[in-house]
Structure formats: structure tokens, C-alpha cells
Design a protein around this motif. Structure first.
Motif: not given
Length: 332
Positions: A6-32
């Protein structure tokens, strides 16, 4: 160019991961994820907004209120669109907590920024709960004025119904019938209007028309029409058809559970609830879980009903009907 590693910086940020989990209705993980993003010093306002939405979707409105209030405190004066969005979410959280005066005040702040139809609807709903009937009517009139959206009229009716003012709400349904149906979806919506007016023959006609034009959701309300008209076998036949429609399987099982209850077949009803829950349809899950409790009550298995109710209220603490039902169960 990066290969395999993986290239440096290619990993999604916590904020981006939160948005993805919110979309997937994984609310507890999104809040974290959003909390981690805040700790890292990035996307503060948007992360608090995401936290608020996650709590809202779980029906935990006091925590949603805290998150939206925090987000508003971090917004800049120039961020009009964002402030409008946050005020609406905050007003909704206050409404669901029964904080009707605060809801009205928040809607007024929102309306200073933008004359949103949703804000008038929410303020009107709060006014109605405060017995401010003229003010409620004034706001609802703004919602439906010139509207060709059946949902506007149905939403207003449902608020009146929740306040035991069905007759007042029915006037809005009558107005909805002035909309000229132009599509299968319109026929479906007209059928829903007739259903709530308890004009079952007209509802059946419009819903059958929508189904004939391959608008599958019409089946769900057609089943409701037959159930309310005292024809559980016809309803059962319709809900069996729902099982053959992609995306309506959980609705079908929920409807079949209703039919079984009407026929006092509680074992069959529980079987349908179990099958419905396996579909993992989040839109229908709440209804299935609540109906499961009711079925155990009808079987006089109050111990299981109480246990299921406690599990239910952890997921849906804002369900007023469930809270009332819980009081009943505690006396058994």
C-alpha cells in the motif's frame, strides 16, 4: 507507482471510515470512527454531525441532541447550508424527546436561514402536540400548498392521527385526492390515501392498478387493506406474493405473521417472524421484533415477552408504544 504494498496515505481516514460505516448502518462502529477523527483533530463539525446521525438512527435522541448542539457550536457564521442541516437534525431530536417548545424555537432559527418545507412540518407537528391548533394548521398549510407530493399529505395526517385527531387529519387526505395520478406510483399513493380513509374498495382498486403496472410495493398495502377489511385469507395470498418480490420478503413474512395472529395461529406467526428477521431488512426489523413481543403476550408467555421487550427497548428506546406496552407487561 506503488505495486502490491500500500502507498502511504492510501488507507481511508477515521472520518471516511465513519461515513462508510454510517452508510452500512453500523452505527456503533461509526460513532467510534468519528470520535477518533475528532481526537485526531480533523473534520470536527462533520464528525459531530455523523455522531448525531448515528444516535438518531438508533433512536437515542438525547445523545443526538448533544452531538448536533456541539457541531453547531463549531460552525462558522458563513456556513449557512451546514447550519441549516444541523438545526433541522437538532429540531428533530428535540421533537422526539417531547421538547416541543425547544423544537419550535430551533425551527425558527432554521427558518431564518432557509424557508424549508421540512421545518414548517416539524414546527407544525410540535405546535399540534402543544395544542396550538391554529399555528399547527398554518404551518401544515405551507407544507401542502401547491404540493403534488402525496407524502406531504400523508405525513401531516399521521401527525394528527398520533394526537387522536383523525378527523382533522383526514381533511388533508381528502386534499391529496385532488392530485391527478399519472403513474403506477401515484396509483399506489392514492390507494394508500384511501386506505387511511378506510375506503377499502377504492383503496383495493387503486392498489391493484399499481400492482398491474408492476409497482410491487402496492402489494404490502393491498395486504393491509384485506386485513383491515376482515379478509385474512386474501391478505395471506397477497403476502405470499411479496415473498416472490426482491426486497419485499421481510414485509411478506411480517404480513403473514399478522394473518396468523388473526387466525390465532401463534406458532405459525412466530415462525414467520423468525423467517422475516433472517432477511436482515432494517426497515422492517423493528416491526418484526415488536410483533414478536405481542405474539408471546397473546400466548400468555409473559416471561419471554418481558425479556424480548427489554432487548427491544435497548434498540428502540424512543418507541412510545413499546414503552406503554412495557408498563402493561410489568403488571403481568
Amino acid at each position: 507507482m506503488c505495486l502490491l504494498a500500500g502507498c502511504k496515505g492510501s488507507e481511508p481516514t477515521e472520518y471516511e471510515t465513519g461515513l462508510e460505516n454510517l452508510k452500512k448502518q453500523e452505527y456503533t462502529q461509526a460513532i467510534e470512527n468519528f470520535q477518533n477523527a475528532i481526537s485526531e483533530g480533523g473534520h470536527g463539525v462533520q464528525s459531530w454531525r455523523g455522531i448525531g446521525i448515528a444516535w438518531t438512527e438508533q433512536g437515542i435522541f438525547d445523545k443526538a441532541q448533544e452531538a448536533f448542539t456541539t457541531a453547531l457550536g463549531l460552525t462558522e457564521r458563513s456556513e449557512k447550508a451546514l447550519k441549516t442541516d444541523l438545526y433541522f437534525y437538532l429540531a428533530d431530536a428535540l421533537y422526539h424527546q417531547g421538547e416541543y417548545q425547544k423544537c419550535v424555537e430551533t425551527c425558527e432559527e432554521l427558518l431564518k436561514l432557509q424557508k424549508k418545507k421540512d421545518a414548517y412540518f416539524l414546527r407544525g407537528s410540535a405546535y399540534l402536540h402543544m395544542d396550538e391548533y391554529k399555528k399547527a394548521h398554518s404551518d401544515f398549510s405551507r407544507v401542502v400548498s401547491g404540493s403534488d407530493d402525496y407524502e406531504d399529505y400523508l405525513d401531516v395526517y399521521k401527525v394528527y392521527k398520533s394526537c387522536d385527531l383523525n378527523a382533522d387529519g383526514s381533511a388533508y387526505l381528502e386534499s391529496a385526492l385532488e392530485i391527478k395520478a399519472k403513474s403506477a406510483e401515484d396509483s399506489y399513493n392514492e390507494g394508500r390515501v384511501y386506505y387511511y380513509l378506510e375506503e377499502y374498495e377504492k383503496a383495493e382498486k387503486m392498489l391493484k392498478k399499481a400492482w398491474k403496472e408492476e409497482y410491487a410495493p402496492a402489494l404490502v398495502y393491498l395486504g393491509k387493506v384485506y386485513l383491515d377489511a376482515g379478509e385474512p385469507q386474501k391478505a395471506s395470498d397477497i403476502y405470499q406474493k411479496c415473498l416472490q418480490q426482491k426486497g419485499l420478503e421481510a414485509e411478506g413474512y411480517n404480513g403473514l405473521a399478522y394473518c396468523s395472529v388473526k387466525q390465532e395461529d401463534y406458532t405459525g406467526a412466530l415462525s414467520y417472524v423468525e423467517k422475516g428477521l433472517k432477511e436482515k431488512d432494517k426497515e422492517v426489523q423493528q416491526a418484526l421484533l415488536f410483533n414478536e413481543i405481542v405474539i408471546y403476550e397473546k400466548q400468555k408467555d409473559f416471561a419471554t415477552a418481558k425479556t424480548k421487550m427489554q432487548e427491544y427497548l435497548k434498540q428502540y428506546p424512543a418507541d412510545e408504544e413499546a414503552v406503554r406496552e412495557n408498563y402493561f407487561l410489568q403488571t403481568r
